[in-house]
Enzyme design. Structure first.
Site, PDB file in Angstrom:
ATOM      1  CG  LEU A 529      -1.985  -1.082   1.298  1.00 44.95           C
ATOM      2  CD1 LEU A 529      -2.719  -1.008   2.631  1.00 44.95           C
ATOM      3  CD2 LEU A 529      -2.963  -0.962   0.146  1.00 44.95           C
ATOM      4  N   GLY A 530       2.052   1.152   0.532  1.00 50.02           N
ATOM      5  CA  GLY A 530       2.928   2.313   0.624  1.00 50.02           C
ATOM      6  C   GLY A 530       4.228   1.953   1.290  1.00 50.02           C
ATOM      7  N   GLY A 532       7.722   3.824   3.479  1.00 48.93           N
ATOM      8  CA  GLY A 532       8.362   4.976   4.095  1.00 48.93           C
ATOM      9  C   GLY A 532       9.673   4.575   4.728  1.00 48.93           C
ATOM     10  N   GLY A 533      10.285   5.522   5.426  1.00 43.97           N
ATOM     11  CA  GLY A 533      11.569   5.257   6.045  1.00 43.97           C
ATOM     12  C   GLY A 533      11.511   4.204   7.124  1.00 43.97           C
ATOM     13  CB  ILE A 536       6.765  -2.111   3.133  1.00 45.33           C
ATOM     14  CG1 ILE A 536       8.141  -1.788   2.524  1.00 45.33           C
ATOM     15  CG2 ILE A 536       5.731  -2.245   2.033  1.00 45.33           C
ATOM     16  CD1 ILE A 536       8.677  -2.874   1.627  1.00 45.33           C
ATOM     17  CG  ASP A 648       6.224  12.523  10.822  1.00 46.52           C
ATOM     18  OD1 ASP A 648       6.499  13.512  10.116  1.00 46.52           O
ATOM     19  OD2 ASP A 648       6.438  11.350  10.469  1.00 46.52           O
TER      20      ASP A 648
END
Length: 848
Positions: A529-530, A532-533, A536, A648
């Site tokens: 789905l996505g 990032g740092g 997943i 964030d």
């Protein structure tokens, strides 16, 4: 000597007086059959005490005209009643008159009726008069008998004023309800409405269309059961009537100078607000629904919700999980089932559940003439009786209410609620009998005391042990709070690793690695789905068909065990419609994973910055998303059990469900503040480029105002459709804030708006004013100095009111990159303290 008395009946004298004193006509409180109220003459009707005013208005930037009532003395235009809410006038030339058939009628430009009181009145038209009373009630009455033939109080819109009744009246056949506005600028009947249920033990419900979303609990003598905030106030008197002729709720103000309203917002929130003269603003005293436990039937049958426990849903003593798998995934609606069937032979007993919102009372039996002892006996004699309680909690309690069948929509309160007595089989009472007064009697009392002593000694030993460990392993960025259910939010890696497989440490359902691997098709690329740092996110499906989102932390991720533990503890305790829901976690085979509810529309950035999907984001949708994010952030800062700084907030951390309701996610970097803390400092600056406040990026100082800064950036992204991170426009603008600020100062704010919104010609003109207000609010949130930025409560007021005065923003804070004003400095005549440019390089930023 004859005195000179002027003849005020002389026609010329009358004209002379009217010309010199036009206000005499404008401040009339009545309308006669020979008069009319028109849009063109700008005339209004004002109550005698000048508290309320009635006239035609257009809400915000709307081009539609309505007849309504508002507070005259309050500078923030606050509408309390609207006549033609579903039949507005399209042109500014309508009128209000008393018609020849003895009705109040609103006519449009072609003299066609668009709204009427629809009465069949036998009185002579010449004796009728319309009057705006001092309490805000607009009435049509017979001037000879002063009898009210019609009154606006019988037809509320979204607001309950003092002395106005909510509920049913047998004599008139009216069932008075509140119905929300459709949106902040549209008074039309919205989706949300209330109803005071007259069956059983009366209480009121809030509906979304035909679905119940909230229940107030029954009236228990001095308030509604699940509104503990309804405490006695010296200037307010509550009245609740329950008889064969009437079931109604109202309130009366003993101090007329105090303005207080109860209203239903267009988002479905019931709220009590008072006008505060000193601050010139409305103060919200309480609102419902507030948290996940206010959701109707949240925990199913025989389950009760506790916002201070994990999981939130629990079974009443003597009941077990109805569907263990669903509960493990925190789908609590499955409810609970009785462990042992009732015998109905006199051996059954009761367990007392304290400080409860009483179960749904639509199917109950009442006897207000007996007390708890008689109520207990009555319940024991009835095999269908499942629970009982007092109907009135005042003076030690009185009256009897009995439930037959299931018990649902129950929640517990730390303070508030009342005792509920639930019938159990003898086998589930553990040889302990609960009397009608809650006294524990039984042979096991000595054993109970002994066990309590053992527990106290053990607890003391554990606390001391934890204290010793903490001293041995201090850390700079560790945050504690006395409000947590457990003693620590962030634990050191050494302690966590040694206890990582203990469920009591995480307080969430633990899932095995293999189960999640199967659910995500072995973490296939097709299920991503996505990314990032920190790792997943995969889409998964459990064997029962339930969809989930699995966040698999990268082993190289900067989010270590501390951040993982922090996110688990924080988000598990936060329950709000605008916060993503955590279902469980996995700590297995060196993996750390979080299991969330699956949200069909993914993240906000996947829509906002996508060339195709962004076309579906009309301004109304964007505004609704903005309000949802603001409500979620306000909950974190003010309304949750903790004061939480997210640190964030950005578009990719806002997820959207199937209805495009926004939910704030990713609490790995969140921090808890104590009740007296306003800011904190950290040597580990984490966040996302483009969203961080200058004081946080430069000095590591974070507070609620740093979250406000991030919200402001996000709001400007929503308006412009442009990313803050990696923004590039021209040599003059090296970041989004500079771009927006320059156009705003040049009076061209509308030119920064996403062209897709402007191209929508049907709504562009309608929402222009609201968009410009939102740009101004966004710029207020990103001002350089933290103390200049508003708090989220103020942001919510500015977003929700078209008439609230908004201050002019100062220049935004720039914490990265070259000054966009370098070319202007040589000719600038502004004061130095009005221009702040920060040029730094951030070397410790977590890419998320």
């Amino acid at each position: 000597m004859r005195s000179h008395v002027p003849n005020y009946h002389h026609p010329y004298t009358f004209v002379f007086v009217f010309i010199l004193f036009p206000a005499l006509g404008a401040y009339a409180n009545t309308l006669s059959p020979t008069e009319s109220l028109t849009i063109s003459n700008n005339k209004t009707i004002v109550s005698r005490n000048e508290t309320f005013e009635l006239g035609f208005f257009t809400p915000g930037s709307s081009s539609r005209w309505y007849l309504g009532i508002w507070y005259k003395k309050i500078p923030i235009r606050t509408y309390v009643w609207v006549a033609n809410r579903d039949n507005p006038l399209s042109r500014p030339n309508g009128s209000l008159k008393i018609s020849y058939d003895n009705n109040l009628v609103i006519y449009d430009h072609s003299d066609t009726p668009v709204w009427s009181t629809n009465l069949t009145v036998g009185a002579s038209r010449s004796s009728l008069v319309a009057e705006l009373l001092d309490n805000g009630n607009f009435v049509l009455r017979d001037s000879n008998s002063n009898e009210y033939l019609w009154e606006s109080f019988d037809f509320p819109t979204d607001t309950l004023l003092p002395d106005m009744k909510l509920g049913w009246d047998k004599k008139t056949g009216l069932d008075r309800v509140l119905r929300s506005w459709k949106s902040v600028e549209d008074p039309a009947s919205g989706n949300f409405w209330t109803k005071l249920e007259t069956r059983g033990f009366p209480e009121y419900y809030v509906f979304n269309r035909e679905t119940i979303i909230y229940r107030s609990g029954p009236w228990i003598g001095n308030r509604f059961s699940c509104v503990p905030e309804m405490k006695p106030i010296e200037y307010m008197v509550y009245t609740f009537i329950a008889s064969n002729e009437e079931v109604s709720y109202s309130y009366h103000m003993t101090k007329p100078e105090v303005y207080s309203t109860l209203s239903l917002s267009y988002t479905g929130t019931i709220q009590r607000r008072n006008w505060i003269e000193q601050s010139q603003a409305w103060k919200q005293l309480w609102y419902q629904p507030k948290d996940i436990c206010d959701n109707y039937r949240q925990c199913g049958n025989y389950g009760y919700c506790d916002s201070n426990s994990l999981p939130n849903c629990n079974c009443i003593k003597g009941f077990g999980l109805g569907n263990g798998q669903e509960w493990a995934l925190r789908d609590d609606s499955a409810g609970c089932v009785r462990k042992t069937r009732l015998s109905c032979d006199g051996r059954d007993g009761f367990v007392v559940v304290k400080r409860m919102k009483l179960p749904d009372t639509a199917a109950t039996v009442l006897d207000r003439g007996i007390g708890l002892k008689e109520c207990e006996a009555k319940c024991l004699q009835d095999c269908n009786c499942t629970a009982y309680a007092n109907t009135d909690i005042r003076d030690g309690g009185s009256g009897c209410v009995i439930w037959k069948g299931g018990l649902f929509d129950i929640r517990s309160y730390a303070n508030g609620g009342q005792d509920l007595y639930v019938k159990l089989a003898a086998a589930d009472l553990d040889h302990v009998k609960i009397t009608s007064h809650g006294t524990i009697i039984g042979s096991g009392i000595g054993v109970t005391i002994f066990l309590l002593i053992i527990i106290i000694i053990f607890s003391y030993w554990k606390i001391k042990q934890k204290s010793d460990i903490t001293i041995q392993t201090p850390r700079v960025d560790q945050v504690r709070s006395q409000y947590l259910l457990t003693d620590e939010v962030v634990l050191t890696s050494e302690r966590y690793i040694s206890r990582e497989n203990k469920t009591d440490d995480l307080e969430l359902p633990l899932m095995e690695f293999e189960a999640l691997a199967m659910a995500t098709n072995r973490f296939s690329v097709a299920n991503m789905l996505g990314q990032g740092g920190f790792g997943i996110v995969y889409k998964g499906m459990l064997p029962d068909g339930k969809e989930i989102a699995v966040k698999r932390l990268s082993k190289m991720s900067l989010q270590g065990t501390d951040e993982f533990k922090n996110e688990v503890r924080l988000i598990a305790r936060l329950q709000h419609i605008n916060l993503v829901r955590l279902l469980g976690c996995c700590v297995d085979k060196g993996e750390k994973m979080l299991i969330y509810e699956y949200l069909e529309n993914l993240s906000l950035d996947s829509h906002l910055f996508d060339k195709i999907r962004r076309s579906n984001l009309s301004w109304q949708k964007r505004f609704d998303i903005t309000n949802g994010i603001a409500r979620g952030l306000l909950y974190l800062h003010q309304d949750s059990r903790f004061r939480i700084i997210h640190r964030d907030l950005k578009a990719s951390n806002v997820l959207l469900d199937k209805n495009m309701t926004p939910k704030i996610s990713d609490f790995g970097m969140a921090r808890i503040f104590g009740p007296d803390e306003t800011e904190a400092n950290t040597r580990k600056v984490v966040g996302t480029y483009g969203y961080m406040a200058p004081e946080y990026a430069m000095d590591g100082i974070f507070s609620m105002k740093s979250d406000v800064f991030s919200f402001g950036v996000l709001l400007l992204e929503i308006i412009t459709g442009k990313r803050s991170k990696g923004f590039y426009n021209s040599n003059r603008d090296h970041n989004l804030l500079g771009f927006v600020w320059r156009y705003w100062k040049e009076g061209k704010g509308i030119e920064i708006v996403d062209p897709i919104i402007i191209d929508d010609s049907s709504s562009a003109l309608l929402w222009t004013h609201e968009i410009l207000r939102c740009i101004q609010i966004g710029l207020l949130c990103v001002q350089e100095r933290a103390e200049d930025r508003p708090v989220m409560a103020t942001v919510m007021v500015m977003l929700g009111s078209e008439t609230t005065a908004i201050p002019q923003p100062k220049r935004p804070g720039f914490c990265v990159g070259r000054s966009l004003f370098e070319t202007e400095l040589s000719s600038s005549t502004q004061r130095d303290d009005d221009l702040t440019v920060n040029q730094i390089t951030l070397s410790v930023i977590d890419a998320r």
